[in-house]
Scaffold this active site. Structure first.
Site, short mmCIF file in Angstrom:
data_model
loop_
_atom_site.label_atom_id
_atom_site.label_comp_id
_atom_site.label_asym_id
_atom_site.label_seq_id
_atom_site.Cartn_x
_atom_site.Cartn_y
_atom_site.Cartn_z
N HIS A 228 0.82 -1.21 0.00
CA HIS A 228 0.00 0.00 0.00
C HIS A 228 0.86 1.27 0.00
O HIS A 228 2.04 1.24 0.35
CB HIS A 228 -0.92 0.02 1.22
CG HIS A 228 -0.17 0.01 2.53
ND1 HIS A 228 0.40 1.15 3.07
CD2 HIS A 228 0.13 -1.00 3.37
CE1 HIS A 228 1.00 0.84 4.20
NE2 HIS A 228 0.86 -0.46 4.41
N GLU B 150 -2.11 -7.12 7.80
CA GLU B 150 -0.77 -7.02 8.37
C GLU B 150 -0.71 -7.72 9.72
O GLU B 150 -1.74 -8.01 10.35
CB GLU B 150 -0.38 -5.54 8.51
CG GLU B 150 1.02 -5.26 9.07
CD GLU B 150 2.14 -5.89 8.25
OE1 GLU B 150 2.26 -7.14 8.30
OE2 GLU B 150 2.90 -5.15 7.61
#
Length: 416
Positions: free
Chosen positions: A220, A296
């Protein structure tokens, strides 16, 4: 008697997938472009498209002067070697195409030369223009072509250095893992006997493993925490992209749209990934599928802290975490072993869902590094030895025999 140079190329966005070819006829004395041809041919393989480009180029040269000597230059080793008679043609799709190409002009008038892809930019661009037009449901038109612009400065070493629009997924240059396997298999079609010691090692012997599933791994874009190098996992806040992160997402969207190879977009559920994925998917006209297993690591009590702050407050816990993938961060976060199990399960689910396709996987540092580590069969400590920048691209191809090929790691060229 005039001499024409025919440069031809073909491409397939998926192999097989949407395909097209390009061909250009050049005056061998002046370097002037005499004719161009390009066409979208529907779903086909790279090799079929390359042969179609050769046929179109030879027909264009014959139409200009059927008595001309023709020098064919292509970056397809397979086509050049087969048409030169040095490799046998065994594939049923190739035989009629090669026969058609061979009938266009007398054999003595045509010679073949392999050239690197960077010296075949004009034909490559024509092929990509044809595929772009086909994607829009249109026909390639010579009046709208800009393919010659990069070649007007001259040929050979003096040709324009402007890069063509890539035809494959990131990291899949002309000699990527799939073509390496194909070339290895094709080497057994040589007219000479292959010595016994030249047999491939275990795992590389299959003649055709089919089209791999390719994961284009996108970290990202930046959040406010990224430049400060703070732990930012799934156990703390859910930060949005910063202004810099949004610019990075736009840049990668532009780069991937130019390639035209991504067929699906999958994202971690966290906001920074979904915003990055949305920017790309909107440009590509695709929907975003969310996969929870791509989130994550949960960094527990370390969320939002810098490495230095964690060392100051939790020195023993940090040392234990660095020493063992089975140790979780302070406060009940996830160990790297737990993350690897979760990410591997997500990988297997995606491979079953997207077999043979190119998928953009928008996720985080640890999942990307974990997928690369697992593909390489590297130990857990390798996670600390990879650099992975915000909005960087990596790529892994997964084959039918269970093997994986890391094609790219931490590419940030689209951000420069």
């Amino acid at each position: 008697m005039p001499t024409f140079v025919v440069e031809a190329d073909g491409g397939s966005r998926g192999n097989p997938g949407p395909a097209g070819y390009g061909a250009v006829v050049i005056d061998g004395s002046t370097g002037e472009t005499l004719a161009e041809a390009a066409e979208y041919i529907g779903v086909a393989t790279n090799n079929v498209a390359e042969y179609k480009g050769l046929i179109a180029g030879l027909k264009a040269a014959k139409a200009l002067d059927p008595g001309a000597d023709v020098h064919v230059r292509m970056d397809s080793k397979l086509v050049v070697e087969q048409m030169s008679g040095r490799w046998k043609i065994k594939h049923p799709d190739m035989k009629p195409l090669a026969a058609e190409a061979g009938r266009i002009l007398p054999t003595g008038q045509v010679r073949y030369e392999w050239i690197p892809r960077e010296k075949n930019k004009h034909a490559d661009r024509l092929a990509n223009e044809a595929m772009d037009a086909g994607k829009k449901g249109k026909k390639w038109e010579p009046s709208g072509s800009t393919a010659e612009l990069g070649a007007k400065a001259g040929r050979g070493a003096t040709r324009s250095a402007a890069a063509p629009a890539p035809a494959g997924p990131p990291g899949d240059a002309a000699d990527g893992a799939a073509k390496a396997r194909a070339a290895l298999a094709a080497s057994y079609e040589l007219t000479t006997t292959v010595p016994e010691q030249a047999a491939p090692s275990v795992g590389w012997g299959a003649a055709d493993l089919g089209t791999p599933a390719t994961f284009v791994l996108l970290r990202h874009g930046e959040t406010a925490l990224t430049p400060e190098k703070r732990f930012s996992g799934s156990g703390g806040g859910d930060p949005e992209l910063s202004a810099a992160g949004r610019r990075q997402a736009d840049a990668v969207a532009t780069a991937l749209a130019a390639r035209g190879t991504v067929q699906a977009v999958v994202s971690s559920p966290l906001l920074r990934c979904r915003e990055t994925a949305d920017a790309v998917a909107t440009r590509l006209g695709l929907d975003v599928s969310v996969e929870d297993g791509l989130r994550e690591t949960d960094f527990g009590a370390w969320e939002g802290m810098t490495f230095t702050e964690v060392r100051e407050r939790y020195a023993d816990d940090l040392s234990a975490w660095l020493a063992s993938p089975g140790v979780a961060p302070t406060g009940g976060g996830e160990s790297f072993n737990a993350v690897a199990t979760r990410v591997a399960a997500a990988r297997d689910s995606l491979l079953a869902r997207y077999a043979g396709r190119t998928v953009l996987v928008v996720t985080h540092v640890t999942p990307v590094k974990t997928l690369v580590r697992l593909a390489l069969g590297a130990p857990p400590e390798s996670l600390f030895r990879m650099e992975l920048s915000a909005a960087s691209l990596s790529a892994v191809a997964y084959y039918a025999d269970g093997n994986a090929s890391v094609r790219l790691l931490n590419d940030t060229s689209h951000l420069r």
